[in-house]
Design a protein around this motif. Structure first.
Motif, PDB file in Angstrom:
ATOM      1  N   SER A 244       9.655 -12.752  -5.055  1.00  0.00           N
ATOM      2  CA  SER A 244       9.053 -11.823  -6.006  1.00  0.00           C
ATOM      3  C   SER A 244       7.617 -12.254  -6.287  1.00  0.00           C
ATOM      4  O   SER A 244       7.177 -13.350  -5.907  1.00  0.00           O
ATOM      5  CB  SER A 244       9.843 -11.797  -7.318  1.00  0.00           C
ATOM      6  OG  SER A 244       9.668 -13.008  -8.019  1.00  0.00           O
ATOM      7  N   PHE A 245       6.903 -11.382  -6.970  1.00  0.00           N
ATOM      8  CA  PHE A 245       5.502 -11.628  -7.313  1.00  0.00           C
ATOM      9  C   PHE A 245       5.330 -12.930  -8.089  1.00  0.00           C
ATOM     10  O   PHE A 245       4.390 -13.692  -7.851  1.00  0.00           O
ATOM     11  CB  PHE A 245       4.988 -10.438  -8.119  1.00  0.00           C
ATOM     12  CG  PHE A 245       3.551 -10.505  -8.520  1.00  0.00           C
ATOM     13  CD1 PHE A 245       2.540 -10.536  -7.581  1.00  0.00           C
ATOM     14  CD2 PHE A 245       3.200 -10.513  -9.865  1.00  0.00           C
ATOM     15  CE1 PHE A 245       1.199 -10.585  -7.955  1.00  0.00           C
ATOM     16  CE2 PHE A 245       1.871 -10.562 -10.259  1.00  0.00           C
ATOM     17  CZ  PHE A 245       0.862 -10.600  -9.306  1.00  0.00           C
ATOM     18  N   THR A 246       6.260 -13.208  -8.991  1.00  0.00           N
ATOM     19  CA  THR A 246       6.151 -14.417  -9.812  1.00  0.00           C
ATOM     20  C   THR A 246       6.794 -15.637  -9.150  1.00  0.00           C
ATOM     21  O   THR A 246       6.236 -16.733  -9.186  1.00  0.00           O
ATOM     22  CB  THR A 246       6.785 -14.183 -11.191  1.00  0.00           C
ATOM     23  OG1 THR A 246       8.126 -13.694 -11.022  1.00  0.00           O
ATOM     24  CG2 THR A 246       5.978 -13.172 -11.985  1.00  0.00           C
ATOM     25  N   THR A 247       7.968 -15.457  -8.543  1.00  0.00           N
ATOM     26  CA  THR A 247       8.646 -16.590  -7.907  1.00  0.00           C
ATOM     27  C   THR A 247       7.795 -17.187  -6.793  1.00  0.00           C
ATOM     28  O   THR A 247       7.744 -18.413  -6.614  1.00  0.00           O
ATOM     29  CB  THR A 247      10.006 -16.155  -7.335  1.00  0.00           C
ATOM     30  OG1 THR A 247      10.806 -15.625  -8.381  1.00  0.00           O
ATOM     31  CG2 THR A 247      10.723 -17.328  -6.680  1.00  0.00           C
ATOM     32  N   SER A 248       7.119 -16.356  -6.046  1.00  0.00           N
ATOM     33  CA  SER A 248       6.294 -16.817  -4.938  1.00  0.00           C
ATOM     34  C   SER A 248       5.004 -17.485  -5.390  1.00  0.00           C
ATOM     35  O   SER A 248       4.351 -18.186  -4.617  1.00  0.00           O
ATOM     36  CB  SER A 248       5.929 -15.633  -4.037  1.00  0.00           C
ATOM     37  OG  SER A 248       5.117 -14.717  -4.759  1.00  0.00           O
ATOM     38  N   VAL A 282       5.082  -7.546   1.770  1.00  0.00           N
ATOM     39  CA  VAL A 282       4.122  -6.539   2.232  1.00  0.00           C
ATOM     40  C   VAL A 282       3.839  -5.477   1.171  1.00  0.00           C
ATOM     41  O   VAL A 282       2.668  -5.219   0.836  1.00  0.00           O
ATOM     42  CB  VAL A 282       4.594  -5.903   3.561  1.00  0.00           C
ATOM     43  CG1 VAL A 282       3.785  -4.650   3.890  1.00  0.00           C
ATOM     44  CG2 VAL A 282       4.472  -6.917   4.695  1.00  0.00           C
ATOM     45  N   PRO A 283       4.854  -4.804   0.599  1.00  0.00           N
ATOM     46  CA  PRO A 283       4.530  -3.791  -0.419  1.00  0.00           C
ATOM     47  C   PRO A 283       3.888  -4.379  -1.670  1.00  0.00           C
ATOM     48  O   PRO A 283       3.185  -3.657  -2.391  1.00  0.00           O
ATOM     49  CB  PRO A 283       5.888  -3.152  -0.730  1.00  0.00           C
ATOM     50  CG  PRO A 283       6.910  -4.119  -0.256  1.00  0.00           C
ATOM     51  CD  PRO A 283       6.300  -4.841   0.896  1.00  0.00           C
ATOM     52  N   VAL A 284       4.109  -5.665  -1.930  1.00  0.00           N
ATOM     53  CA  VAL A 284       3.475  -6.302  -3.087  1.00  0.00           C
ATOM     54  C   VAL A 284       2.024  -6.645  -2.769  1.00  0.00           C
ATOM     55  O   VAL A 284       1.108  -6.393  -3.564  1.00  0.00           O
ATOM     56  CB  VAL A 284       4.253  -7.565  -3.508  1.00  0.00           C
ATOM     57  CG1 VAL A 284       3.544  -8.273  -4.664  1.00  0.00           C
ATOM     58  CG2 VAL A 284       5.678  -7.205  -3.898  1.00  0.00           C
ATOM     59  N   LEU A 285       1.789  -7.211  -1.575  1.00  0.00           N
ATOM     60  CA  LEU A 285       0.428  -7.566  -1.164  1.00  0.00           C
ATOM     61  C   LEU A 285      -0.480  -6.341  -1.156  1.00  0.00           C
ATOM     62  O   LEU A 285      -1.665  -6.431  -1.487  1.00  0.00           O
ATOM     63  CB  LEU A 285       0.462  -8.216   0.225  1.00  0.00           C
ATOM     64  CG  LEU A 285      -0.873  -8.575   0.876  1.00  0.00           C
ATOM     65  CD1 LEU A 285      -1.663  -9.540   0.009  1.00  0.00           C
ATOM     66  CD2 LEU A 285      -0.649  -9.170   2.262  1.00  0.00           C
ATOM     67  N   TYR A 286       0.094  -5.191  -0.778  1.00  0.00           N
ATOM     68  CA  TYR A 286      -0.694  -3.959  -0.712  1.00  0.00           C
ATOM     69  C   TYR A 286      -0.384  -3.022  -1.876  1.00  0.00           C
ATOM     70  O   TYR A 286      -0.616  -1.812  -1.780  1.00  0.00           O
ATOM     71  CB  TYR A 286      -0.444  -3.264   0.627  1.00  0.00           C
ATOM     72  CG  TYR A 286      -0.900  -4.111   1.793  1.00  0.00           C
ATOM     73  CD1 TYR A 286      -2.248  -4.229   2.120  1.00  0.00           C
ATOM     74  CD2 TYR A 286       0.024  -4.837   2.548  1.00  0.00           C
ATOM     75  CE1 TYR A 286      -2.668  -5.028   3.173  1.00  0.00           C
ATOM     76  CE2 TYR A 286      -0.386  -5.641   3.602  1.00  0.00           C
ATOM     77  CZ  TYR A 286      -1.733  -5.728   3.906  1.00  0.00           C
ATOM     78  OH  TYR A 286      -2.144  -6.539   4.953  1.00  0.00           O
ATOM     79  N   GLY A 287       0.105  -3.598  -2.951  1.00  0.00           N
ATOM     80  CA  GLY A 287       0.424  -2.819  -4.129  1.00  0.00           C
ATOM     81  C   GLY A 287      -0.559  -3.051  -5.254  1.00  0.00           C
ATOM     82  O   GLY A 287      -1.496  -3.854  -5.146  1.00  0.00           O
ATOM     83  N   PRO A 288      -0.351  -2.391  -6.395  1.00  0.00           N
ATOM     84  CA  PRO A 288      -1.320  -2.413  -7.495  1.00  0.00           C
ATOM     85  C   PRO A 288      -1.485  -3.769  -8.161  1.00  0.00           C
ATOM     86  O   PRO A 288      -2.490  -3.997  -8.840  1.00  0.00           O
ATOM     87  CB  PRO A 288      -0.754  -1.381  -8.477  1.00  0.00           C
ATOM     88  CG  PRO A 288       0.705  -1.291  -8.157  1.00  0.00           C
ATOM     89  CD  PRO A 288       0.797  -1.501  -6.680  1.00  0.00           C
ATOM     90  N   GLN A 289      -0.512  -4.685  -7.979  1.00  0.00           N
ATOM     91  CA  GLN A 289      -0.658  -6.003  -8.593  1.00  0.00           C
ATOM     92  C   GLN A 289      -1.652  -6.888  -7.851  1.00  0.00           C
ATOM     93  O   GLN A 289      -2.243  -7.788  -8.449  1.00  0.00           O
ATOM     94  CB  GLN A 289       0.701  -6.709  -8.636  1.00  0.00           C
ATOM     95  CG  GLN A 289       1.708  -6.083  -9.589  1.00  0.00           C
ATOM     96  CD  GLN A 289       3.077  -6.737  -9.461  1.00  0.00           C
ATOM     97  OE1 GLN A 289       3.687  -6.750  -8.392  1.00  0.00           O
ATOM     98  NE2 GLN A 289       3.569  -7.272 -10.563  1.00  0.00           N
ATOM     99  N   THR A 291      -3.933  -5.626  -4.878  1.00  0.00           N
ATOM    100  CA  THR A 291      -5.098  -5.034  -4.224  1.00  0.00           C
ATOM    101  C   THR A 291      -6.385  -5.061  -5.052  1.00  0.00           C
ATOM    102  O   THR A 291      -7.473  -5.057  -4.470  1.00  0.00           O
ATOM    103  CB  THR A 291      -4.816  -3.580  -3.797  1.00  0.00           C
ATOM    104  OG1 THR A 291      -4.329  -2.829  -4.916  1.00  0.00           O
ATOM    105  CG2 THR A 291      -3.797  -3.551  -2.669  1.00  0.00           C
ATOM    106  N   PRO A 292      -6.315  -5.111  -6.396  1.00  0.00           N
ATOM    107  CA  PRO A 292      -7.581  -5.233  -7.117  1.00  0.00           C
ATOM    108  C   PRO A 292      -8.321  -6.539  -6.842  1.00  0.00           C
ATOM    109  O   PRO A 292      -9.527  -6.632  -7.074  1.00  0.00           O
ATOM    110  CB  PRO A 292      -7.146  -5.144  -8.591  1.00  0.00           C
ATOM    111  CG  PRO A 292      -5.875  -4.370  -8.565  1.00  0.00           C
ATOM    112  CD  PRO A 292      -5.187  -4.831  -7.316  1.00  0.00           C
ATOM    113  N   VAL A 293      -7.594  -7.553  -6.337  1.00  0.00           N
ATOM    114  CA  VAL A 293      -8.200  -8.867  -6.122  1.00  0.00           C
ATOM    115  C   VAL A 293      -8.223  -9.256  -4.647  1.00  0.00           C
ATOM    116  O   VAL A 293      -9.244  -9.708  -4.129  1.00  0.00           O
ATOM    117  CB  VAL A 293      -7.465  -9.945  -6.941  1.00  0.00           C
ATOM    118  CG1 VAL A 293      -8.029 -11.341  -6.647  1.00  0.00           C
ATOM    119  CG2 VAL A 293      -7.556  -9.634  -8.424  1.00  0.00           C
ATOM    120  N   LEU A 294      -7.095  -9.099  -3.947  1.00  0.00           N
ATOM    121  CA  LEU A 294      -7.008  -9.499  -2.552  1.00  0.00           C
ATOM    122  C   LEU A 294      -7.240  -8.325  -1.607  1.00  0.00           C
ATOM    123  O   LEU A 294      -6.966  -7.183  -1.954  1.00  0.00           O
ATOM    124  CB  LEU A 294      -5.652 -10.145  -2.251  1.00  0.00           C
ATOM    125  CG  LEU A 294      -5.598 -11.673  -2.424  1.00  0.00           C
ATOM    126  CD1 LEU A 294      -5.720 -12.057  -3.892  1.00  0.00           C
ATOM    127  CD2 LEU A 294      -4.320 -12.255  -1.837  1.00  0.00           C
TER     128      LEU A 294
END
Length: 490
Positions: A244-248, A282-289, A291-294
């Motif tokens: 997950s976004f936080t676990t990782s 993949v959907p997290v890396l290219y998602g709204p959490q 993409t504003p930074v990476l």
């Protein structure tokens, strides 16, 4: 008369196709599509068949020197949906025209490392002063010369994980800034366009942020400092399995890099334990959490090697077979709203770099001295006048689009009719929507992102992509840097 008129129209059409990809620029912390002015996100794979141990200049081959191999792999990458490859080890004395032209034709950019694992062709992290010399720089400049003329050369990496622990963090950073300075000055003097230079870092959390701050800061008060990197990348394997976004720890990466003054992206990602990989990052890396930074990332890696990260198994006879991870990644890419993703307006174009000072370095053992080495004896003449002899790369005609090698899907069935589909002017490759992902035993034409599509509304992207699939460009040929669509005339 009608046929002649159509032929004239087609010839006029040819002149309009200047290249298959728009050049990518950097403004602030964003990659920018020069054709649309929108942000550009990397959806890539690492591409080094044979691994670093397979790099042998004596063989007369490297990953981008065999056009038949590149055609096969470009066809599979186009189906996969990637828009970029990272290539680590290259021989600048070989001819790369056909491979570069093939990848250009299908809308795939190249991220090129200037170093190699051979002696004298990289910076020794234990004693950098022993390897930073004119001979080393001549070799890195040769790589620039070999790839600077290809429009799909997106960037050069000045180093890869050269700083990877406390001892190297203490002595290497000034040398990485020096190499960056020399490469950027060489490109400024001898290339017709600006090509960014950056660094690929090890994701060692104790030194990662200090490495980023040391390399992105400025000693001149603005971004004119030629020793600061144009971009910063990291090889990240913290998302393993269905995480997950936080676990990782991705949340911490986003928070830490939120003030970056240069584009940040994953130069490698894709943990392979547990296996098989699910690529839920993949959907997290290219998602709204994120993409504003990476700015996206590069999956490690295309070919199956001893470390078992491969998407495709390549055989010595030229045949290939997709692995289950290929199918999984293809589905994850296809689920993205890429038309919306690549159509986001640039928003971080005016972020100023931090000033180089001891205050931006937090580690007690990390180098905080921003005085960098002088150009080695003899190297300034190379920077001013250019190396000699200098390799020359240029786009060439890609007349063969059909893959001749046997290629199997992950279920063992032969993929019939596998070929590349050259794209029109200012297009880059993009994944197909989920509903259009072909079965493992067939091959469908890929879709593409056009400058008009990226400027369109960010909703209903599947409908736009479906329309792209249905386009029939016919049998395509590329002459020089023109992509031409030839239709049968009756």
């Amino acid at each position: 008369m009608i046929a002649s008129t159509i032929q004239l129209l087609l010839l006029a059409l040819c002149a309009g196709f200047a290249r298959a990809v728009p050049t990518i620029e950097i403004k602030g912390s964003d990659f920018i599509n020069s054709a649309t002015g929108d942000r550009f996100q990397l959806l890539g794979v690492a591409y080094q068949p044979g691994g670093s141990s397979g790099f042998d200049p004596a063989s007369g081959l490297d990953p981008l020197s065999d056009g038949d191999v590149c055609l096969r792999d470009a066809a599979l990458m186009q189906r996969l949906g990637v828009n970029a490859i990272r290539v680590y080890n290259l021989d600048p004395d070989l001819n790369h025209d056909m491979c570069a032209s093939i990848f250009n034709a299908v809308g795939i950019y190249m991220l090129i490392d200037v170093n190699s694992p051979l002696v004298g062709q990289s910076i020794d992290r234990g004693a950098p002063w022993t390897t930073y010399d004119s001979s080393y720089l001549n070799r890195t400049f040769a790589v620039v010369e070999a790839f600077k003329n290809y429009p799909n050369t997106l960037l050069f990496f000045a180093g890869n994980e050269v700083i990877n622990d406390d001892p190297s963090g203490k002595i290497v950073p000034p040398y990485m800034r020096a190499v960056t300075r020399d490469l950027k000055n060489y490109i400024k003097n001898h290339a017709t366009r600006t090509i960014p230079v950056g660094y690929s870092a090890a994701d060692v959390r104790d030194i990662l942020l200090d490495t980023w701050n040391y390399l992105q800061c400025t000693t001149t008060g603005d971004d004119s400092d030629m020793s600061r990197v144009d971009l910063f990348a990291l090889n990240s394997y913290s998302w393993c399995g269905d995480s997950s976004f936080t676990t990782s720890g991705y949340d911490k990466l986003v928070a830490n890099f939120s003030s970056t003054s240069v584009p940040v992206f994953f130069s490698e990602y894709g943990c392979n334990v547990p296996a098989p990989r699910v690529f839920t990052e993949v959907p997290v890396l290219y998602g709204p959490q994120m993409t504003p930074v990476l700015s996206g990332g590069m999956v490690y890696e295309y070919s199956e090697e001893a470390s078992d990260y491969g998407l495709v198994n390549l055989n010595s006879n030229g045949s290939a077979q997709c692995l289950p991870d290929y199918d999984t990644l293809q589905k994850q890419f296809a689920s993205l709203n890429v038309t919306a993703l690549q159509g986001l307006p640039a928003q971080n174009t005016s972020i100023k770099p931090p000033t180089c000072s001891e205050s931006i370095i937090t580690g007690s053992s990390f180098n905080s001295n921003f005085t960098i080495p002088d150009v080695p004896p003899g190297a300034q003449a190379l920077i001013d006048k250019g190396i000699s002899p200098a390799p020359v790369g240029k786009l060439v005609s890609v007349t063969n689009t059909k893959v001749t090698q046997v290629v199997q899907a992950s279920n063992g069935q032969v993929i019939h009719g596998l070929s590349i589909t050259p794209l029109a002017n200012d297009e880059s490759n993009t994944p197909r929507p989920q509903s259009l992902v072909s079965s493992s035993s067939s091959s469908s034409s890929p879709t593409s992102t056009t400058s008009s599509a990226t400027a369109a509304a960010t909703t209903n992207s599947k409908k736009s992509a479906a329309a792209g699939v249905q386009r029939n460009w016919g049998s395509l040929a590329i002459a020089g840097i023109a992509a031409v669509s030839w239709f049968s005339l009756v």
